[in-house]
Write an enzyme that holds these catalytic residues in place. Structure first.
Site, PDB file in Angstrom:
ATOM      1  N   GLU A   1       7.558  35.976  -5.991  1.00  0.00           N
ATOM      2  CA  GLU A   1       6.345  36.133  -5.194  1.00  0.00           C
ATOM      3  C   GLU A   1       5.551  37.317  -5.711  1.00  0.00           C
ATOM      4  O   GLU A   1       6.083  38.412  -5.879  1.00  0.00           O
ATOM      5  CB  GLU A   1       6.695  36.335  -3.716  1.00  0.00           C
ATOM      6  CG  GLU A   1       5.462  36.392  -2.841  1.00  0.00           C
ATOM      7  CD  GLU A   1       5.792  36.459  -1.373  1.00  0.00           C
ATOM      8  OE1 GLU A   1       6.008  35.398  -0.765  1.00  0.00           O
ATOM      9  OE2 GLU A   1       5.867  37.578  -0.844  1.00  0.00           O
TER      10      GLU A   1
ATOM     11  N   ASP B   1      13.432  34.693   4.602  1.00  0.00           N
ATOM     12  CA  ASP B   1      13.365  35.118   3.193  1.00  0.00           C
ATOM     13  C   ASP B   1      14.015  34.078   2.283  1.00  0.00           C
ATOM     14  O   ASP B   1      13.548  33.841   1.172  1.00  0.00           O
ATOM     15  CB  ASP B   1      14.063  36.467   3.000  1.00  0.00           C
ATOM     16  CG  ASP B   1      13.594  37.505   3.984  1.00  0.00           C
ATOM     17  OD1 ASP B   1      12.573  38.148   3.716  1.00  0.00           O
ATOM     18  OD2 ASP B   1      14.233  37.642   5.042  1.00  0.00           O
TER      19      ASP B   1
ATOM     20  N   ASP C   1      12.120  35.828  -3.365  1.00  0.00           N
ATOM     21  CA  ASP C   1      11.224  36.434  -2.376  1.00  0.00           C
ATOM     22  C   ASP C   1      11.646  37.899  -2.300  1.00  0.00           C
ATOM     23  O   ASP C   1      12.607  38.237  -1.610  1.00  0.00           O
ATOM     24  CB  ASP C   1      11.369  35.742  -1.023  1.00  0.00           C
ATOM     25  CG  ASP C   1      10.436  36.322   0.022  1.00  0.00           C
ATOM     26  OD1 ASP C   1       9.312  36.713  -0.332  1.00  0.00           O
ATOM     27  OD2 ASP C   1      10.845  36.399   1.199  1.00  0.00           O
TER      28      ASP C   1
END
Length: 179
Positions: A68, A141, A7
């Site tokens: 991501e 996160d 992330d």
């Protein structure tokens, strides 16, 4: 399949490793956050992210890195930092010959919770349940990184079948033109 989920972020870059196959219980092998000081020079922050991701790659030896996909936000400064951290993660994987998969936030949320509009708390709760953890990983996160890895494990078989079908179609189309 062993997947490192990333992330991306400059201040907090979530990382998580999940192992398993679609349709079977998954196992978390590690979760954490690579942190950089907000007041540090950008080049040093990117170097710290690179070093952190390299450590995770060394320790866990993933077969795939799921990152991501950066989407446009109103805050250009935030999206630039996220994009830069994302690029560092992809570079680290490519340097080692590890395939990289990009997943949008809504794809990840839909895969893990059933809704592409799920909030952080819902994602954390489902990651906790799916990986049979005692509590949701903190900060968010870290949970998001695990969600990325889960998403990839679950989506990869279908994506592979689709890619194979497209490749077969391309071969047949080419043969038809040369005959």
């Amino acid at each position: 399949m062993r997947v490192l989920g990333v992330d991306p972020g400059l201040t907090r870059c979530g990382v998580g490793v999940v192992e398993g196959v679609a349709g079977r219980p998954l196992t978390m092998l590690g979760v954490g956050v690579v942190r950089t000081p907000a007041d540090a020079d950008l080049s040093h922050r990117l170097l710290a992210v690179e070093q952190g991701i390299e450590q995770w790659l060394d320790e866990h030896r993933p077969e795939v890195v799921a990152v991501e996909r950066v989407f446009s936000q109103h805050n250009v400064r935030t999206v630039m930092g996220t994009a830069q951290a994302s690029a560092v993660a992809m570079l680290c994987a490519a340097r080692r010959g590890i395939p990289v998969a990009l997943h949008t936030p809504s794809e990840v949320k839909a895969a893990v919770t059933g809704s592409g509009r799920a909030d952080k708390a819902q994602v954390g709760a489902m990651v906790t349940r799916l990986l049979r953890l005692a509590a949701p990983p903190k900060p968010a996160d870290a949970a998001d990184a695990l969600a990325l890895a889960i998403c990839h494990i679950w989506r990869a078989p279908a994506q592979n079948r689709l890619q194979q079908a497209v490749a077969r179609h391309a071969v047949h189309a080419t043969k038809g033109r040369t005959a």
